[in-house]
Design an enzyme around this catalytic site. Structure first.
Site, PDB file in Angstrom:
ATOM      1  N   ASP A  24      17.901  47.884  19.683  1.00 17.43           N
ATOM      2  CA  ASP A  24      18.394  46.657  19.762  1.00 17.43           C
ATOM      3  C   ASP A  24      19.902  46.502  19.574  1.00 17.43           C
ATOM      4  O   ASP A  24      20.746  45.933  20.143  1.00 17.43           O
ATOM      5  CB  ASP A  24      17.614  45.754  18.970  1.00 17.43           C
ATOM      6  CG  ASP A  24      17.670  44.051  18.733  1.00 17.43           C
ATOM      7  OD1 ASP A  24      17.896  43.628  19.997  1.00 17.43           O
ATOM      8  OD2 ASP A  24      17.805  43.439  17.575  1.00 17.43           O
TER       9      ASP A  24
ATOM     10  N   LYS B 181      20.708  35.228  31.610  1.00 17.41           N
ATOM     11  CA  LYS B 181      19.895  36.362  31.234  1.00 17.41           C
ATOM     12  C   LYS B 181      20.693  37.645  31.587  1.00 17.41           C
ATOM     13  O   LYS B 181      21.162  37.766  33.001  1.00 17.41           O
ATOM     14  CB  LYS B 181      18.534  36.297  31.942  1.00 17.41           C
ATOM     15  CG  LYS B 181      17.928  35.036  31.617  1.00 17.41           C
ATOM     16  CD  LYS B 181      16.521  34.884  32.232  1.00 17.41           C
ATOM     17  CE  LYS B 181      16.416  34.566  33.581  1.00 17.41           C
ATOM     18  NZ  LYS B 181      15.319  34.545  34.055  1.00 17.41           N
TER      19      LYS B 181
END
Ligand SMILES: CCCCCCCCCC(=O)SCCNC(=O)CCNC(=O)[C@H](O)C(C)(C)COP(=O)(O)OP(=O)(O)OC[C@H]1O[C@@H](n2cnc3c(N)ncnc32)[C@H](O)[C@@H]1OP(=O)(O)O
Length: 253
Positions: free
Chosen positions: A172, A218
């Protein structure tokens, strides 16, 4: 002004350097002969502007593989041309501090935004080498970001191996930093990980994040975690980051 300061956080990580001491305009007049808090705050106290530690620089806990990989990428951040002239190379090392907003805003708004004790999750263990030792390098031309991680003893999951959540955290972190560089302020919307082989505790691994595609808000990236010599695949992941407005961060999302 506050939004602009936070927006700066996401601009190539450069504004993470501390800003120089600044004089804050005082709205209310100071009462003569009285040392008011407001007057004391006229010039921000020095501790706010002490030089922050850049955790992405080598320290004594780094093993030979961590150092080797660091030097490999770091040597490509600046290249020497014929005649000895130096110029920017293809890679850029990203500095890393344990408090992001403080250094982006000079600390002025810190208490309004987050608790004063807040620390970046991956940088909150003081003992060098105990948890996440890592450094990120970005290659904007290849739209790639590489993280070199040495996983310390506090990251144990199965005996002798790194915890899956710690691996997810690092994926992440690398993909998130990469997406931020590519698209500005984003949040992780989806993170999908396949764990292929366990990572021995104490070992050094390489995380490589690549841009897959961008569609409106996105940003899709992929990430591979491999052993330091690239021979073993530990994990592979896909991640979706959705762009958010700075106001959303300031409003607590
Ligand atoms: C400088 C510092 C660098 C630090 C690096 C460390 C990185 C760490 C990053 C994190 O850990 S962030 C923390 C974990 N993530 C969260 O807490 C996010 C919680 N979720 C949200 O806040 C919102 O759901 C989110 C911002 C992700 C999306 O909300 P929005 O209202 O902005 O999205 P919207 O509904 O407008 O959807 C935009 C598009 O994304 C799509 N989308 C949103 N969430 C999705 C999802 N979960 N899965 C798939 N698609 C999704 C959605 O379908 C749509 O697609 P289309 O444009 O094609 O219609």
């Amino acid at each position: 002004m506050m939004a602009a300061s936070v927006r700066a956080t996401f601009r190539l990580f450069q504004p993470l350097r501390p800003v120089p001491p600044m004089r804050i305009p005082l709205r209310q007049p100071t009462v003569p002969g009285r040392t008011t808090v407001a007057r004391t705050m006229g010039v921000l106290p020095l501790p706010f502007f002490s030089k922050p530690r850049d955790f992405s620089l080598p320290n004594s806990s780094w093993g030979p593989e961590m150092v080797r990989l660091y030097e490999h990428y770091n040597s490509q951040c600046e290249v020497e041309r014929e005649g000895g002239e130096k110029q920017k190379g293809p890679w850029k090392r990203l500095p890393s501090y344990n408090r992001v907003l403080k250094y982006a805003t000079g600390g002025v708004y810190l208490s309004k935004l987050i608790q004063s004790k807040a620390r970046l999750f991956t940088r909150n263990i003081k003992e060098p080498g105990a948890s996440f030792e890592y450094v990120l390098f970005d290659n904007s031309e290849e739209q790639k970001c590489v993280g070199i991680l040495q996983a310390g003893h506090l990251l144990e999951g199965p005996p002798g191996f790194v915890h899956g959540g710690a691996i997810a955290t690092m994926i992440d972190t690398v993909t998130g930093a990469h997406a931020t560089l590519l698209s500005g302020p984003v949040m992780t919307a989806n993170l999908n990980i396949n764990y292929r082989s366990p990572i021995p505790l104490g070992s050094t691994v390489v995380l490589e994040s690549c841009l897959d595609k961008k569609e409106d808000k996105k940003t899709f990236v992929t990430c591979k975690v491999t052993s330091s010599n690239g021979s073993k695949l530990h994990s592979e992941a896909t991640a979706l980051f959705v762009s958010i407005s700075v106001c959303k961060i300031l409003d607590g999302v």
